[in-house]
Scaffold this motif. Sequence first.
Motif, PDB file in Angstrom:
ATOM      1  N   VAL A 119      55.623  37.867  41.255  1.00 16.07           N
ATOM      2  CA  VAL A 119      54.715  37.965  40.105  1.00 16.07           C
ATOM      3  C   VAL A 119      53.286  37.896  40.610  1.00 16.07           C
ATOM      4  CG1 VAL A 119      53.870  36.806  38.022  1.00 16.07           C
ATOM      5  CG2 VAL A 119      56.336  37.006  38.429  1.00 16.07           C
ATOM      6  N   HIS A 120      52.543  38.961  40.383  1.00 21.84           N
ATOM      7  CA  HIS A 120      51.104  39.003  40.611  1.00 21.84           C
ATOM      8  C   HIS A 120      50.363  39.282  39.306  1.00 21.84           C
ATOM      9  CE1 HIS A 120      52.860  40.391  44.509  1.00 21.84           C
ATOM     10  NE2 HIS A 120      51.911  39.664  45.043  1.00 21.84           N
ATOM     11  N   MET A 121      51.037  39.985  38.395  1.00 23.53           N
ATOM     12  CA  MET A 121      50.403  40.459  37.159  1.00 23.53           C
ATOM     13  C   MET A 121      50.834  39.616  35.959  1.00 23.53           C
ATOM     14  SD  MET A 121      48.927  43.063  38.624  1.00 23.53           S
ATOM     15  CE  MET A 121      49.180  44.173  40.016  1.00 23.53           C
ATOM     16  N   LEU A 122      49.876  39.190  35.181  1.00 22.13           N
ATOM     17  CA  LEU A 122      50.168  38.439  33.958  1.00 22.13           C
ATOM     18  C   LEU A 122      49.708  39.235  32.743  1.00 22.13           C
ATOM     19  CD1 LEU A 122      49.039  34.795  34.844  1.00 22.13           C
ATOM     20  CD2 LEU A 122      51.255  35.895  35.261  1.00 22.13           C
ATOM     21  N   LYS A 123      50.528  39.191  31.725  1.00 23.99           N
ATOM     22  CA  LYS A 123      50.164  39.819  30.453  1.00 23.99           C
ATOM     23  C   LYS A 123      49.295  38.844  29.665  1.00 23.99           C
ATOM     24  CE  LYS A 123      52.301  42.323  26.607  1.00 23.99           C
ATOM     25  NZ  LYS A 123      53.594  42.716  25.983  1.00 23.99           N
ATOM     26  N   THR A 124      48.184  39.313  29.143  1.00 24.10           N
ATOM     27  CA  THR A 124      47.279  38.447  28.390  1.00 24.10           C
ATOM     28  C   THR A 124      47.641  38.451  26.911  1.00 24.10           C
ATOM     29  OG1 THR A 124      45.629  40.111  27.773  1.00 24.10           O
ATOM     30  CG2 THR A 124      45.471  39.179  30.001  1.00 24.10           C
ATOM     31  N   ASN A 125      46.972  37.612  26.167  1.00 23.11           N
ATOM     32  CA  ASN A 125      47.202  37.564  24.718  1.00 23.11           C
ATOM     33  C   ASN A 125      46.681  38.814  24.019  1.00 23.11           C
ATOM     34  OD1 ASN A 125      48.368  35.012  24.910  1.00 23.11           O
ATOM     35  ND2 ASN A 125      46.396  33.972  24.689  1.00 23.11           N
ATOM     36  N   MET A 126      45.899  39.608  24.741  1.00 26.68           N
ATOM     37  CA  MET A 126      45.370  40.859  24.187  1.00 26.68           C
ATOM     38  C   MET A 126      46.230  42.053  24.596  1.00 26.68           C
ATOM     39  SD  MET A 126      42.781  39.727  22.544  1.00 26.68           S
ATOM     40  CE  MET A 126      41.882  41.223  22.141  1.00 26.68           C
ATOM     41  N   ASP A 127      47.398  41.756  25.186  1.00 22.01           N
ATOM     42  CA  ASP A 127      48.356  42.792  25.598  1.00 22.01           C
ATOM     43  C   ASP A 127      47.836  43.700  26.716  1.00 22.01           C
ATOM     44  OD1 ASP A 127      50.410  41.922  24.015  1.00 22.01           O
ATOM     45  OD2 ASP A 127      49.963  43.290  22.363  1.00 22.01           O
ATOM     46  N   ASP A 128      46.881  43.182  27.497  1.00 25.44           N
ATOM     47  CA  ASP A 128      46.556  43.878  28.731  1.00 25.44           C
ATOM     48  C   ASP A 128      46.982  42.971  29.890  1.00 25.44           C
ATOM     49  OD1 ASP A 128      44.614  41.953  28.517  1.00 25.44           O
ATOM     50  OD2 ASP A 128      42.914  43.321  28.595  1.00 25.44           O
ATOM     51  N   TYR A 129      46.574  43.296  31.118  1.00 24.65           N
ATOM     52  CA  TYR A 129      47.112  42.591  32.282  1.00 24.65           C
ATOM     53  C   TYR A 129      46.003  42.184  33.248  1.00 24.65           C
ATOM     54  CZ  TYR A 129      51.597  44.281  30.609  1.00 24.65           C
ATOM     55  OH  TYR A 129      52.704  44.522  29.822  1.00 24.65           O
ATOM     56  N   VAL A 130      46.283  41.130  33.991  1.00 26.48           N
ATOM     57  CA  VAL A 130      45.382  40.663  35.043  1.00 26.48           C
ATOM     58  C   VAL A 130      46.208  40.404  36.296  1.00 26.48           C
ATOM     59  CG1 VAL A 130      43.693  39.642  33.466  1.00 26.48           C
ATOM     60  CG2 VAL A 130      45.620  38.254  34.289  1.00 26.48           C
ATOM     61  N   CYS A 131      45.538  40.449  37.443  1.00 27.12           N
ATOM     62  CA  CYS A 131      46.178  40.144  38.722  1.00 27.12           C
ATOM     63  C   CYS A 131      45.638  38.805  39.209  1.00 27.12           C
ATOM     64  CB  CYS A 131      45.884  41.242  39.741  1.00 27.12           C
ATOM     65  SG  CYS A 131      46.591  40.932  41.373  1.00 27.12           S
ATOM     66  N   VAL A 132      46.535  37.841  39.428  1.00 28.23           N
ATOM     67  CA  VAL A 132      46.097  36.459  39.638  1.00 28.23           C
ATOM     68  C   VAL A 132      45.608  36.149  41.043  1.00 28.23           C
ATOM     69  CG1 VAL A 132      47.591  35.570  37.816  1.00 28.23           C
ATOM     70  CG2 VAL A 132      48.441  35.644  40.180  1.00 28.23           C
ATOM     71  N   ASP A 133      45.860  37.024  42.020  1.00 30.28           N
ATOM     72  CA  ASP A 133      45.522  36.652  43.396  1.00 30.28           C
ATOM     73  C   ASP A 133      44.527  37.602  44.056  1.00 30.28           C
ATOM     74  OD1 ASP A 133      47.408  38.757  43.584  1.00 30.28           O
ATOM     75  OD2 ASP A 133      48.038  38.096  45.582  1.00 30.28           O
ATOM     76  N   PHE A 134      43.771  38.341  43.256  1.00 31.38           N
ATOM     77  CA  PHE A 134      42.857  39.329  43.827  1.00 31.38           C
ATOM     78  C   PHE A 134      41.671  38.668  44.540  1.00 31.38           C
ATOM     79  CE2 PHE A 134      39.118  42.091  43.606  1.00 31.38           C
ATOM     80  CZ  PHE A 134      39.607  43.209  44.275  1.00 31.38           C
ATOM     81  N   SER A 135      41.014  37.744  43.858  1.00 28.89           N
ATOM     82  CA  SER A 135      39.859  37.050  44.445  1.00 28.89           C
ATOM     83  C   SER A 135      39.578  35.798  43.636  1.00 28.89           C
ATOM     84  CB  SER A 135      38.614  37.946  44.449  1.00 28.89           C
ATOM     85  OG  SER A 135      38.159  38.166  43.127  1.00 28.89           O
ATOM     86  N   VAL A 136      38.819  34.889  44.235  1.00 35.98           N
ATOM     87  CA  VAL A 136      38.472  33.663  43.525  1.00 35.98           C
ATOM     88  C   VAL A 136      37.570  33.976  42.334  1.00 35.98           C
ATOM     89  CG1 VAL A 136      36.462  33.107  44.968  1.00 35.98           C
ATOM     90  CG2 VAL A 136      37.758  31.256  43.863  1.00 35.98           C
ATOM     91  N   GLU A 137      36.732  34.995  42.466  1.00 37.96           N
ATOM     92  CA  GLU A 137      35.843  35.392  41.361  1.00 37.96           C
ATOM     93  C   GLU A 137      36.661  35.956  40.199  1.00 37.96           C
ATOM     94  OE1 GLU A 137      33.678  35.237  45.109  1.00 37.96           O
ATOM     95  OE2 GLU A 137      35.418  36.446  44.523  1.00 37.96           O
TER      96      GLU A 137
END
Length: 270
Positions: A119-137
């Motif tokens: 798992v790298h990608m999380l679904k947000t409450n807005m039904d889009d996605y984020v990648c959790v390990d790309f960068s600290v920023e």
Amino acid sequence: MNINGDYHVHTAFCPHGSNDKIEAYIEQAITKGLTELSFTEHAPLPKSFSDPTPDKDSAMKWADLDQYIQTIEKVKKDYQSQLKINLGFELDYIEGYESAITSFLNDYGSVIDDSILSVHMLKTNMDDYVCVDFSVEEFARIIQLFGSVEAVYDRYYQTLEKAIVADLGPYKPNRIGHLTLIHKYQRKYAVDQGYQFTIERLLDIMKKNKLELDVNTAGLYKEECLELYPPQAIVDLASQKGIPLKPGSDSHTAKTIARGFNKLSLLTNN
């Protein structure tokens, strides 16, 4: 745990990796005294999925897939007398894209020797996605998006449970990658609660589903983490539960093959 193999390795086919030749990885593995090496390149993301990372570099391109397979098949034969080489993939579990992941596995499962589900990608409450390990920023932005660092951790472990129990067909990977990847930035963004109970429960579900655990040394070398994915206490617990352990350097460059393996406890699983 058998530490004579490195079972989590990336290649130049990874857009965020190095340009090291496949042979360089293999020669390093032989130099390190390994007897087995699994190339587990990031499988192409589903065609209908948009890579949420700023650099759009999370996975292998579809156009490179056949060449990757041909390249690994060739070195398997070239080095068969010196090293057991496995053709594999690291598959992203993406909530809502289970059918596309299953289709990929069904199409290519017959050539896969080894594989990891991560798992790298999380679904947000807005039904889009984020990648959790790309960068600290980027992780800081994700915390703002979810409202708290605890909310991000919670969503990660909820998604990981979905990955563990997901029906992805007969070729579903039998190993879960970097179980505690969400801790990558823990030294900068600490959580106020522990996740020991959550992780223990996931281990029990993994055991029930007969899955292996990726003992991933990459976190030892991430400046905001500095521990295994998962940490040693969890590795020990998984071993006690009888979950098979497979060491992986998560190398994206040849020089890091088997990095940190000397720090792994000599655990055994039958």
